[in-house]
Motif scaffolding. Structure first.
Motif, PDB file in Angstrom:
ATOM      1  N   GLY A 164      -1.565 -41.562  31.730  1.00 51.08           N
ATOM      2  CA  GLY A 164      -1.627 -41.345  33.172  1.00 51.08           C
ATOM      3  C   GLY A 164      -0.592 -40.347  33.630  1.00 51.08           C
ATOM      4  N   GLU A 165      -0.396 -40.348  34.931  1.00 51.52           N
ATOM      5  CA  GLU A 165       0.590 -39.438  35.510  1.00 51.52           C
ATOM      6  C   GLU A 165       1.580 -40.249  36.336  1.00 51.52           C
ATOM      7  OE1 GLU A 165      -1.688 -36.616  37.691  1.00 51.52           O
ATOM      8  OE2 GLU A 165      -2.181 -35.457  35.893  1.00 51.52           O
ATOM      9  N   ILE A 166       2.765 -39.680  36.473  1.00 52.36           N
ATOM     10  CA  ILE A 166       3.784 -40.362  37.273  1.00 52.36           C
ATOM     11  C   ILE A 166       4.438 -39.352  38.206  1.00 52.36           C
ATOM     12  CG2 ILE A 166       5.485 -40.115  35.381  1.00 52.36           C
ATOM     13  CD1 ILE A 166       6.772 -42.733  36.446  1.00 52.36           C
ATOM     14  N   THR A 167       4.580 -39.758  39.459  1.00 48.95           N
ATOM     15  CA  THR A 167       5.337 -38.978  40.445  1.00 48.95           C
ATOM     16  C   THR A 167       6.143 -40.003  41.230  1.00 48.95           C
ATOM     17  OG1 THR A 167       3.454 -37.498  40.600  1.00 48.95           O
ATOM     18  CG2 THR A 167       5.158 -37.253  42.278  1.00 48.95           C
ATOM     19  N   ARG A 168       7.372 -40.200  40.816  1.00 53.44           N
ATOM     20  CA  ARG A 168       8.183 -41.251  41.427  1.00 53.44           C
ATOM     21  C   ARG A 168       9.593 -40.727  41.689  1.00 53.44           C
ATOM     22  NH1 ARG A 168       6.789 -46.277  43.008  1.00 53.44           N
ATOM     23  NH2 ARG A 168       8.488 -47.307  41.910  1.00 53.44           N
ATOM     24  N   HIS A 169      10.171 -41.268  42.752  1.00 49.36           N
ATOM     25  CA  HIS A 169      11.559 -40.933  43.066  1.00 49.36           C
ATOM     26  C   HIS A 169      12.418 -42.157  42.742  1.00 49.36           C
ATOM     27  CE1 HIS A 169      14.993 -39.220  45.166  1.00 49.36           C
ATOM     28  NE2 HIS A 169      15.170 -40.420  45.688  1.00 49.36           N
ATOM     29  N   TYR A 170      13.513 -41.923  42.096  1.00 44.02           N
ATOM     30  CA  TYR A 170      14.407 -43.035  41.766  1.00 44.02           C
ATOM     31  C   TYR A 170      15.787 -42.789  42.356  1.00 44.02           C
ATOM     32  CZ  TYR A 170      10.781 -44.570  38.617  1.00 44.02           C
ATOM     33  OH  TYR A 170       9.599 -45.013  38.132  1.00 44.02           O
ATOM     34  N   ASP A 171      16.372 -43.819  42.933  1.00 46.98           N
ATOM     35  CA  ASP A 171      17.697 -43.730  43.544  1.00 46.98           C
ATOM     36  C   ASP A 171      18.707 -44.504  42.712  1.00 46.98           C
ATOM     37  OD1 ASP A 171      17.231 -42.170  45.766  1.00 46.98           O
ATOM     38  OD2 ASP A 171      16.483 -43.871  46.951  1.00 46.98           O
ATOM     39  N   ASN A 172      19.927 -44.002  42.784  1.00 50.50           N
ATOM     40  CA  ASN A 172      21.084 -44.768  42.315  1.00 50.50           C
ATOM     41  C   ASN A 172      21.015 -45.242  40.866  1.00 50.50           C
ATOM     42  OD1 ASN A 172      22.010 -44.385  44.853  1.00 50.50           O
ATOM     43  ND2 ASN A 172      21.461 -46.429  45.589  1.00 50.50           N
ATOM     44  N   LEU A 173      20.660 -44.329  40.008  1.00 52.67           N
ATOM     45  CA  LEU A 173      20.771 -44.627  38.584  1.00 52.67           C
ATOM     46  C   LEU A 173      22.259 -44.522  38.233  1.00 52.67           C
ATOM     47  CD1 LEU A 173      19.358 -44.899  35.745  1.00 52.67           C
ATOM     48  CD2 LEU A 173      19.680 -42.445  35.589  1.00 52.67           C
ATOM     49  N   VAL A 174      22.792 -45.580  37.682  1.00 52.24           N
ATOM     50  CA  VAL A 174      24.232 -45.606  37.405  1.00 52.24           C
ATOM     51  C   VAL A 174      24.507 -44.956  36.048  1.00 52.24           C
ATOM     52  CG1 VAL A 174      26.236 -47.103  37.118  1.00 52.24           C
ATOM     53  CG2 VAL A 174      24.480 -47.682  38.785  1.00 52.24           C
ATOM     54  N   VAL A 175      25.400 -43.957  36.075  1.00 52.02           N
ATOM     55  CA  VAL A 175      25.754 -43.231  34.852  1.00 52.02           C
ATOM     56  C   VAL A 175      27.278 -43.274  34.726  1.00 52.02           C
ATOM     57  CG1 VAL A 175      25.671 -40.972  33.721  1.00 52.02           C
ATOM     58  CG2 VAL A 175      23.751 -41.736  35.103  1.00 52.02           C
TER      59      VAL A 175
END
Lengths: 370, 424
Positions: A164-175
């Protein structure tokens, strides 16, 4: 939470102070090499992380923008005292300085950073996903009463292809922003980032702030992997699967936005027998405490020597009397006394041995606070 | 490798689309119209040409078999499958019902119901019966042609001396009905942990005070042993036909089929040929399979012990990789009459192996038994007076007894075989 950071250039320029902390001065520790933003009203110049040297002014590559979010320190005075008191208890022959009140008086609040990455994940994915299902089976037992069959249900997994396809926004990934971050989390425990709030300058006004050590450029791959992993978790949910075997992703990571996330840690110290400052740290959210609890070997040694005096004298007396007495009864009695004296002499050294073993164990099991 | 085609399905997360492999279109298994394109008559499966043929105008159409062999998909015992298998669909369809033996047969399109292939009875009528849940996934096609049957069965009926002499002349087996029998084929692995006390013979020396000498004796010492046994089975067959209708002993004798020749199920194979819908449902057949597996596990455990003499045997057994498939296998069934009785004969439709019931001529059997025992008996009887009168003849008695024992064993085997054949 995005929009406050700059992409890939969080480290602005060589500075000695920052606009978002008026009066604060950027300093470095010659002992532990960490860069710390020291408040204008710092109690003293000691490094709040290692307490081994005084901080010295040092221009450092720092991020110009203020942090985006922070975790408020959640420990009350009473709670801190309770934790410190519990920490100092049950230490055999503890050093005099290992005292909750003394440590409380030296307590400093320090904020340490992590990177927060926001970004878009856009592309195509394909993979093999596991779907659980249940099968009926049986367990058979044979014994004196013949065969007994017991029906059972077993869970198995069927792996099927999906794409499939993905178009997603992700916030606050902790690095991680510190090189020893995992070690620190292992020592004082993890934080619940869900309780983070928007950054307020007043909240950290008189506290220390540790500066990031790793540039986002170095962390790009980690950030992309993190976003991909978040995407994979969503893909598993989207496909109504239970697990994945393999997932391939071909696409882009766009609009990466790096901001800072501050977490509280309390640090304090006590001075051990050797005169070394032993750092004790408390997770500012959970209250988990970390540090070595050193025993005073000197105290224990003193006690051992006092306890050894009497049996040593008894042994000496028994030896002298045995040499000079011709009475076999007396000699036999003295041998008996000497035996007891030797036993008590051995027991007298237990405090010394105990304290030494305790310290060895503390040194072996607990590294310096990072 | 087959290229997969995908189709979009509902996604549980916004911003993510999900595509799954397109499901293969399920084949229409409803009755097809098999009308002859030349004359409009009925087409039926022709065993001679292994294709469809019109009995009116002779038109023939080949069936292209899809040989799938062991690759036919195996089904699992999922909770859903087993629940449905226990409840059934509740749908009805036309069945041929035998009023004498109770057999339920699928009713071939255009077929004229005349007699029951199981018991030969003419009392058959069409009834409504609950449709079976599962459709066969594959079948073994007929390879034995009808014109071979006479030769095969005549050789079989002439074989053996225990049967009435008149059987060869009067019993002409004809009227073979080609028939597809349902089978459940199970594949599984069994693994069993066993523990038992195993007999060990110990030889020891002891002092016999009465004879004041050392002697040797043997005694049994029971020692605990344990172990693990494992075995795998592929296409372990359990008949789907009620034991009351088809003799399970006859079926067991002919049920060796070469599963490499399995073809994908195609209803064309069944046109004009009887097929028995399963009477034994999946849960019952699986229970039967498990019962047989338990006994196999017990035998494996005993053979794994250092001595087959065991006591206090306990076994913990589990199954793994359990799969099943539902198959049709070909047989020819015939019922012949000898005297007042009917006898059932079956021929494996794939390899021609024949087995069935045959009458036993007990006079012949008893005479043969007497002939086997007589030499030994006579020699012993002659030897006894000789030894009494002349003091010699021991050799004759020994020989007579040996022959008596040998003849007795032989006679027992003959009797068992005859009794077994009659019990069929």
């Amino acid at each position: 939470m995005s929009g406050q950071g700059s992409e890939h250039r969080p480290h602005g320029e060589l500075r000695e102070s920052l606009s978002w902390m008026p009066g604060g001065e950027i300093k470095g520790c010659p002992a532990c090499r960490r860069v710390i933003l020291s408040p204008s009203q710092a109690p003293d110049a000691l490094c709040p992380l290692c307490y081994q040297a005084e901080l010295v002014p040092q221009a450092g590559l720092v991020r110009l923008q203020p942090p985006e979010i922070f975790l408020p320190a959640a420990l009350s005075e009473t709670c801190v005292m309770e934790v410190l008191t519990a920490f100092t208890e049950k230490v055999p022959f503890k050093v005099d300085d290992l005292d909750a009140n003394k440590m409380r008086s030296r307590l400093r609040l320090l904020w340490w950073p992590q990177w927060l990455v926001d970004g878009d994940l856009q592309g195509q994915w394909s993979g093999t996903f596991g779907f659980d299902y249940q099968v009926k089976t049986a367990h058979e037992s044979y014994g004196d009463s013949g065969w007994q069959s017991r029906e059972k249900v077993r869970t198995e997994t069927r792996y099927l292809p999906r794409m499939g396809e993905i178009t997603r926004h992700y916030d606050n990934l902790v690095v991680p922003a510190l090189r020893d971050q995992n070690l620190r989390i292992g020592q004082i425990g993890a934080y619940d980032s869900n309780k983070a709030v928007l950054f307020e300058q007043n909240a950290i006004q008189n506290n220390y702030v540790q500066m990031p050590e790793i540039d986002p450029q170095e962390l790009l791959e980690i950030a992309q992997n993190g976003l991909r992993e978040k995407g994979v978790q969503d893909i598993i949910k989207a496909a109504a699967a239970d697990r994945k075997r393999e997932v391939n992703f071909e696409g882009d990571f766009n609009n990466l936005n790096w901001t800072e996330f501050l977490q509280p840690v309390y640090t304090t110290f006590y001075i051990d027998d050797q005169g070394k400052r032993q750092v004790v740290a408390l997770n500012g959210q959970s209250g988990k405490i970390y540090g070595r609890r050193m025993a005073s070997v000197q105290k224990a040694k003193k006690l051992s020597l006092i306890l050894a005096i009497l049996p040593a004298l008894a042994l000496l007396t028994a030896i002298i009397l045995s040499i000079f007495s011709l009475n076999p009864g007396v000699i036999a009695g003295m041998v008996f006394v000497a035996l007891f004296a030797i036993i008590f002499l051995g027991l007298a050294f237990i405090p010394w041995v105990r304290a030494s073993l305790w310290n060895n164990s503390e040194n072996r099991e607990k590294a310096d606070f990072r | 490798m087959e290229k997969l085609e995908f189709e979009q399905v509902e996604s549980k997360v916004p911003g993510i689309t999900v595509f799954v492999p397109k499901a293969k279109q399920k084949e229409e298994r409803q009755a097809k119209s098999h009308t002859c394109p030349q004359c409009g008559g009925h087409l039926a499966y022709d065993l001679l040409s292994s294709g469809l043929a019109c009995s009116h105008c002779g038109f023939k159409a080949a069936i292209r078999p899809t040989v799938v062999g062991p690759t036919v998909a195996r089904q699992e015992f999922t909770v859903d499958t087993m629940e449905i298998a226990e409840k059934g669909w509740g749908k009805m369809r036309n069945m041929l019902h035998c009023q004498q033996c109770g057999a339920e047969l699928s009713y071939p399109q255009g077929a004229v119901a005349t007699s029951c292939p199981y018991c030969g009875s003419n009392s058959v009528n069409v009834t409504q019966s609950e449709i079976n849940l599962f459709q066969p996934q594959a079948l073994v096609p007929f390879k034995v042609k009808p014109d071979q049957l006479q030769g095969i069965t005549q050789a079989w009926i002439e074989d053996g001396w225990m049967h009435p002499s008149a059987l060869k002349e009067s019993a002409k087996i004809g009227g073979f009905v080609p028939f597809y029998i349902p089978y459940w084929a199970f594949s599984l692995t069994i693994e069993a942990d066993w523990e038992a006390e195993v007999a060990h013979t110990v030889t020891e020396r002891y002092y016999d005070s009465s004879s004041k000498s050392w002697k040797t004796r043997t005694r049994v010492e029971w020692r605990w042993e344990n172990g693990k046994v494992k075995d795998g089975f592929s296409d372990y067959l359990v008949s789907g036909v009620d034991k009351k209708r088809l003799n399970p002993k006859i079926l067991a004798e002919i049920q060796q089929y070469n599963m490499k020749e399995l073809v994908k199920f195609n209803s064309d194979y069944l046109i004009g040929i009887n097929a028995n819908a399963y009477d034994v449902d999946l849960p019952t057949a699986w229970a039967e399979c498990k019962a047989q597996m338990r006994e196999i596990a017990k035998k494996l455990a005993i053979s794994d012990a250092s001595n087959p003499r065991v006591r206090n045997l306990s076994i913990e057994m589990s199954y793994d990789n359990e799969r099943w498939r539902y198959l049709f296998v070909p047989v020819y069934i015939a019922v012949y009459r000898f005297g007042e009785k009917y006898y059932q004969v079956m021929v494996n439709g794939q390899n021609g192996r024949v087995f069935g019931q045959k009458p036993i001529d007990w006079t012949k059997v008893w005479l043969a038994i007497a002939a086997m025992l007589l030499p030994g008996l006579l020699l012993t009887l002659i030897g006894l007076p000789l030894i009494a009168i002349m003091g010699s003849g021991i050799f004759l008695i020994m020989l007579g007894l040996a022959l008596l024992v040998g003849g007795g064993i032989w006679a027992y085997q003959v009797y068992t075989k005859a009794a077994g054949m009659e019990a069929l």
